[in-house]
Design a protein around this motif. Structure first.
Motif, PDB file in Angstrom:
ATOM      1  N   UNK A  59       0.857  -1.180   0.000  1.00 47.81           N
ATOM      2  CA  UNK A  59       0.000   0.000   0.000  1.00 47.81           C
ATOM      3  C   UNK A  59       0.895   1.232   0.000  1.00 47.81           C
ATOM      4  N   UNK A  60       0.498   2.225  -0.779  1.00 55.12           N
ATOM      5  CA  UNK A  60       1.219   3.489  -0.826  1.00 55.12           C
ATOM      6  C   UNK A  60       0.372   4.546  -0.127  1.00 55.12           C
ATOM      7  N   UNK A  61       0.913   5.175   0.910  1.00 54.84           N
ATOM      8  CA  UNK A  61       0.161   6.149   1.692  1.00 54.84           C
ATOM      9  C   UNK A  61       0.386   7.559   1.161  1.00 54.84           C
ATOM     10  N   UNK A  62      -0.700   8.202   0.764  1.00 54.91           N
ATOM     11  CA  UNK A  62      -0.679   9.585   0.310  1.00 54.91           C
ATOM     12  C   UNK A  62      -1.421  10.405   1.359  1.00 54.91           C
ATOM     13  N   UNK A  63      -0.688  10.956   2.309  1.00 54.41           N
ATOM     14  CA  UNK A  63      -1.282  11.649   3.455  1.00 54.41           C
ATOM     15  C   UNK A  63      -1.344  13.140   3.167  1.00 54.41           C
ATOM     16  N   UNK A  64      -2.548  13.687   3.151  1.00 54.39           N
ATOM     17  CA  UNK A  64      -2.741  15.082   2.771  1.00 54.39           C
ATOM     18  C   UNK A  64      -2.627  16.051   3.946  1.00 54.39           C
ATOM     19  N   UNK A  65      -2.489  15.528   5.155  1.00 54.87           N
ATOM     20  CA  UNK A  65      -2.323  16.355   6.351  1.00 54.87           C
ATOM     21  C   UNK A  65      -0.848  16.423   6.710  1.00 54.87           C
ATOM     22  N   UNK A  66      -0.288  17.641   6.739  1.00 50.83           N
ATOM     23  CA  UNK A  66       1.142  17.788   7.034  1.00 50.83           C
ATOM     24  C   UNK A  66       1.450  17.328   8.460  1.00 50.83           C
TER      25      UNK A  66
END
Length: 397
Positions: A59-66
């Motif tokens: 799974x590749x995590x794309x976290x939009x919260x800095x």
């Protein structure tokens, strides 16, 4: 204990597809929508580990919260968790040590760096993620970079790809994979191969099952395509189906499942029967749409509703597979009235569920929230449905 992070984020997913059109990983986008207490990376990782345990698929995590991403960099993700790091965070010296500590994880550099990346970090990134709109390679003549002595030590994954033509062009430029759902022009690219024998057999089977014909007649139809019989039994015997006994024949399946439950698996086969490799993203999406819509009503709908929304999701891309509009296509394939309303008229009780499903695929967090509120669902319920869908989908593959 309740996982509080799932109450305040919107999860969405998309495939990472290699040049063989195989799905090599799932991208999970995490968008922070509600501000309560601080979002906890350990809670997010615990939820992810239930779907992708160590040693499982990637799974590749794309976290939009800095804030959440900074917390994640200092946590200990499982080795099969790939982490997308925005270039502006990678270029900040404050984060250098934390990134270097992520020795067991594949790191992806997201976006063009605003400044020079620290030299010691470059080997840590296996790939960069380059959006199609920002890809300078599109303007290069084939071999131009090599002729000019330009070397690229980091392979790239292309995001923002929406059509088969764009996908093929990205691979032509050397992309190792693409992110997203390249399904917008798939009909014209595939030639609309609706006449494949296996599809014809399935359409006939669905009609006969809908009419509750005799088992011997149904069995005779299925025997015209042994490959389909094998696929059907593989699906029914998968962990996702949850049966306690192994089904050994089509006749056994009908006797144990009944016609209504059998029809949903024929629907799934119909949506995944194409032999065209460029159709794989469509088939991938069809399976997940059906499972996700069923998960959304798991606690509120009866068995009939769960079966119908599953078929609605699975059939929602048949117009691309058969190169026909839904109003024409559904004259030959029987579906319940509420499914017909959603697919042909964009109306009826199932339409909001279908729109929410599409929003989860396109990573549009505000729209996810909007449709969740329309359906009187919490983000926690929607996120549970996303993770449940991805768990079941992995069991089917």
């Amino acid at each position: 204990m309740e996982n509080d992070v799932l109450r305040n984020i919107a999860l969405s997913y998309s495939p990472m597809i290699d040049r063989n059109r195989a799905v090599v990983a799932t991208r999970l986008t995490v968008s922070a929508l509600r501000t309560g207490g601080p979002l906890q990376a350990d809670q997010l990782l615990a939820a992810i580990a239930e779907v992708w345990p160590e040693g499982g698929t990637r799974v590749s995590l794309n976290v939009m919260s800095e804030t959440l991403l900074n917390d994640l960099l200092r946590a200990k993700p499982l080795s099969n968790v790939m982490i997308e790091i925005p270039s502006f965070i990678a270029c900040d010296p404050v984060n250098t040590d934390a990134i270097l500590q992520l020795q067991g994880n594949t790191l992806l550099l997201h976006g063009r760096p605003p400044s020079m990346l620290p030299r010691e970090l470059l080997p840590r990134f296996k790939y960069s993620i380059v959006d199609l709109a920002d890809d300078r390679r599109r303007n290069e003549v084939a071999g131009q970079a090599e002729a000019a002595g330009v070397t690229r030590s980091v392979g790239f994954v292309q995001s923002g790809v929406r059509t088969t033509a764009e996908m093929e062009a990205s691979f032509g430029r050397g992309a190792v994979a693409i992110l997203g759902w390249p399904i917008e022009d798939v009909v014209s690219q595939s030639g609309g191969r609706a006449g494949q024998p296996d599809m014809a057999v399935l359409v006939e089977l669905i009609r006969r099952v809908d009419d509750a014909e005799d088992v011997d007649k149904l069995d005779a139809v299925l025997k015209r395509d042994p490959t389909l019989a094998f696929q059907l039994l593989r699906y029914i015997n998968s962990p996702a189906f949850g049966l306690s006994v192994e089904i050994s024949s089509f006749r056994h399946a009908i006797m144990l499942l009944g016609y209504k439950r059998l029809k949903r698996w024929l629907a799934l086969l119909l949506a995944t029967a194409s032999k065209d490799v460029n159709m794989r993203p469509v088939m991938f999406a069809s399976v997940r749409r059906g499972l996700f819509m069923e998960q959304l009503v798991a606690n509120s709908g009866d068995e009939e509703m769960r079966g119908e929304v599953f078929i609605c999701g699975v059939f929602s891309l048949l117009d691309r597979l058969f190169n026909k509009p839904f109003d024409e296509l559904l004259k030959t394939i029987p579906v319940p009235e509420r499914v017909y309303q959603a697919l042909v008229e964009s109306a009826g009780p199932y339409h909001p569920y279908l729109e929410l499903t599409k929003a989860v695929e396109t990573e549009t967090a505000p729209v996810i929230n909007e449709y969740a509120e329309t359906l009187l669902m919490s983000l926690l319920e929607v996120n549970r449905a996303v993770l449940g869908t991805l768990t079941m989908a992995a069991q089917l593959e």
